[in-house]
Design a protein around this motif. Sequence first.
Motif, PDB file in Angstrom:
ATOM      1  N   ILE A  42       0.842  -1.206   0.000  1.00 12.65           N
ATOM      2  CA  ILE A  42       0.000   0.000   0.000  1.00 12.65           C
ATOM      3  C   ILE A  42       0.874   1.252   0.000  1.00 12.65           C
ATOM      4  CG2 ILE A  42      -1.596   1.361   1.420  1.00 12.65           C
ATOM      5  CD1 ILE A  42      -2.958  -1.234   2.215  1.00 12.65           C
ATOM      6  N   VAL A  43       1.922   1.237   0.840  1.00  7.17           N
ATOM      7  CA  VAL A  43       2.816   2.398   0.905  1.00  7.17           C
ATOM      8  C   VAL A  43       3.462   2.645  -0.458  1.00  7.17           C
ATOM      9  CG1 VAL A  43       4.977   3.238   1.923  1.00  7.17           C
ATOM     10  CG2 VAL A  43       3.217   2.238   3.379  1.00  7.17           C
ATOM     11  N   LEU A  44       3.926   1.586  -1.107  1.00  5.77           N
ATOM     12  CA  LEU A  44       4.543   1.759  -2.437  1.00  5.77           C
ATOM     13  C   LEU A  44       3.533   2.262  -3.465  1.00  5.77           C
ATOM     14  CD1 LEU A  44       6.903  -1.338  -2.680  1.00  5.77           C
ATOM     15  CD2 LEU A  44       7.554   1.062  -2.500  1.00  5.77           C
ATOM     16  N   LEU A  45       2.321   1.740  -3.396  1.00  6.25           N
ATOM     17  CA  LEU A  45       1.289   2.184  -4.325  1.00  6.25           C
ATOM     18  C   LEU A  45       0.994   3.666  -4.140  1.00  6.25           C
ATOM     19  CD1 LEU A  45      -0.842   1.170  -6.434  1.00  6.25           C
ATOM     20  CD2 LEU A  45      -2.402   0.954  -4.518  1.00  6.25           C
ATOM     21  N   LEU A  46       0.836   4.088  -2.902  1.00  5.77           N
ATOM     22  CA  LEU A  46       0.564   5.503  -2.637  1.00  5.77           C
ATOM     23  C   LEU A  46       1.780   6.377  -2.955  1.00  5.77           C
ATOM     24  CD1 LEU A  46      -1.499   5.209   0.641  1.00  5.77           C
ATOM     25  CD2 LEU A  46      -2.318   5.633  -1.673  1.00  5.77           C
ATOM     26  N   LEU A  51       1.905   9.596  -5.325  1.00  9.61           N
ATOM     27  CA  LEU A  51       2.370  10.906  -4.875  1.00  9.61           C
ATOM     28  C   LEU A  51       3.516  11.437  -5.727  1.00  9.61           C
ATOM     29  CD1 LEU A  51       2.263  10.446  -1.000  1.00  9.61           C
ATOM     30  CD2 LEU A  51       0.755  11.852  -2.412  1.00  9.61           C
ATOM     31  N   LEU A  52       4.334  10.526  -6.260  1.00 13.87           N
ATOM     32  CA  LEU A  52       5.470  10.954  -7.082  1.00 13.87           C
ATOM     33  C   LEU A  52       5.064  11.342  -8.498  1.00 13.87           C
ATOM     34  CD1 LEU A  52       8.265   8.416  -6.070  1.00 13.87           C
ATOM     35  CD2 LEU A  52       8.056  10.819  -5.418  1.00 13.87           C
ATOM     36  N   LEU A  61       8.804   6.025 -13.672  1.00 15.67           N
ATOM     37  CA  LEU A  61       9.163   5.637 -12.311  1.00 15.67           C
ATOM     38  C   LEU A  61       7.946   5.539 -11.394  1.00 15.67           C
ATOM     39  CD1 LEU A  61      11.433   4.920 -10.328  1.00 15.67           C
ATOM     40  CD2 LEU A  61      11.584   7.355  -9.798  1.00 15.67           C
ATOM     41  N   PRO A  62       7.060   6.525 -11.352  1.00 18.24           N
ATOM     42  CA  PRO A  62       5.898   6.399 -10.463  1.00 18.24           C
ATOM     43  C   PRO A  62       4.981   5.227 -10.831  1.00 18.24           C
ATOM     44  CG  PRO A  62       6.179   8.677 -11.127  1.00 18.24           C
ATOM     45  CD  PRO A  62       7.138   7.870 -11.936  1.00 18.24           C
ATOM     46  N   VAL A  63       4.806   4.997 -12.113  1.00 18.23           N
ATOM     47  CA  VAL A  63       3.957   3.882 -12.527  1.00 18.23           C
ATOM     48  C   VAL A  63       4.612   2.559 -12.129  1.00 18.23           C
ATOM     49  CG1 VAL A  63       3.031   2.663 -14.529  1.00 18.23           C
ATOM     50  CG2 VAL A  63       2.819   5.144 -14.375  1.00 18.23           C
ATOM     51  N   THR A  64       5.929   2.470 -12.296  1.00 22.55           N
ATOM     52  CA  THR A  64       6.644   1.252 -11.916  1.00 22.55           C
ATOM     53  C   THR A  64       6.528   1.003 -10.416  1.00 22.55           C
ATOM     54  OG1 THR A  64       8.214   1.650 -13.699  1.00 22.55           O
ATOM     55  CG2 THR A  64       8.874   0.090 -11.998  1.00 22.55           C
ATOM     56  N   ILE A  65       6.673   2.053  -9.622  1.00 24.13           N
ATOM     57  CA  ILE A  65       6.553   1.910  -8.167  1.00 24.13           C
ATOM     58  C   ILE A  65       5.135   1.496  -7.790  1.00 24.13           C
ATOM     59  CG2 ILE A  65       6.600   3.181  -5.988  1.00 24.13           C
ATOM     60  CD1 ILE A  65       8.932   4.798  -7.109  1.00 24.13           C
ATOM     61  N   SER A  66       4.140   2.086  -8.417  1.00 26.03           N
ATOM     62  CA  SER A  66       2.747   1.736  -8.115  1.00 26.03           C
ATOM     63  C   SER A  66       2.438   0.297  -8.500  1.00 26.03           C
ATOM     64  CB  SER A  66       1.792   2.679  -8.842  1.00 26.03           C
ATOM     65  OG  SER A  66       1.929   3.990  -8.363  1.00 26.03           O
TER      66      SER A  66
END
Length: 139
Positions: free
Chosen positions: A53-57, A61-62, A71-76
């Motif tokens: 959940i933290v990584l998705l959020l 946020l990024l 990068l944000p899509v990959t993290i999510s």
Amino acid sequence: MPLSEHEQRMLDQIEQALYAEDPKFANTVRQTNPSVHYKRWIIRAGIGFVVGIVLLLLGLLLSNPDTSMVLPVTISVLGFVIMLASFLMGANAWRKSSGGGAEMATEEAAPKRRRGDKRSGMMNRFEERWRRRQEGDGR
């Protein structure tokens, strides 16, 4: 299926050899409750779910319209995959700790119907319906 006398004797000999070789390990293995193991997996799965959940959020946020979205899509996506894997791991441990695995084992041990039996039952129903229609039952 119970063990034969020969297999039971061999198992007893192996157990005695284990006690003679490493009594501390043998006592630990004998006293370990499987539900404790599954509870640990449930806790790990919960922690993994929260990390997901933290990584998705964090990925959300990024995300900035001015920068690259890779990068944000990959993290999510990584967060979602971790959440999914954690949920599946926790659900499996929950099922095993609540005794769901024993039900599955008894279902597998029960004799399964052959494919032909199922098909013949279906064909019998169709033939019965056809016969009723021909007789004028009307159902």
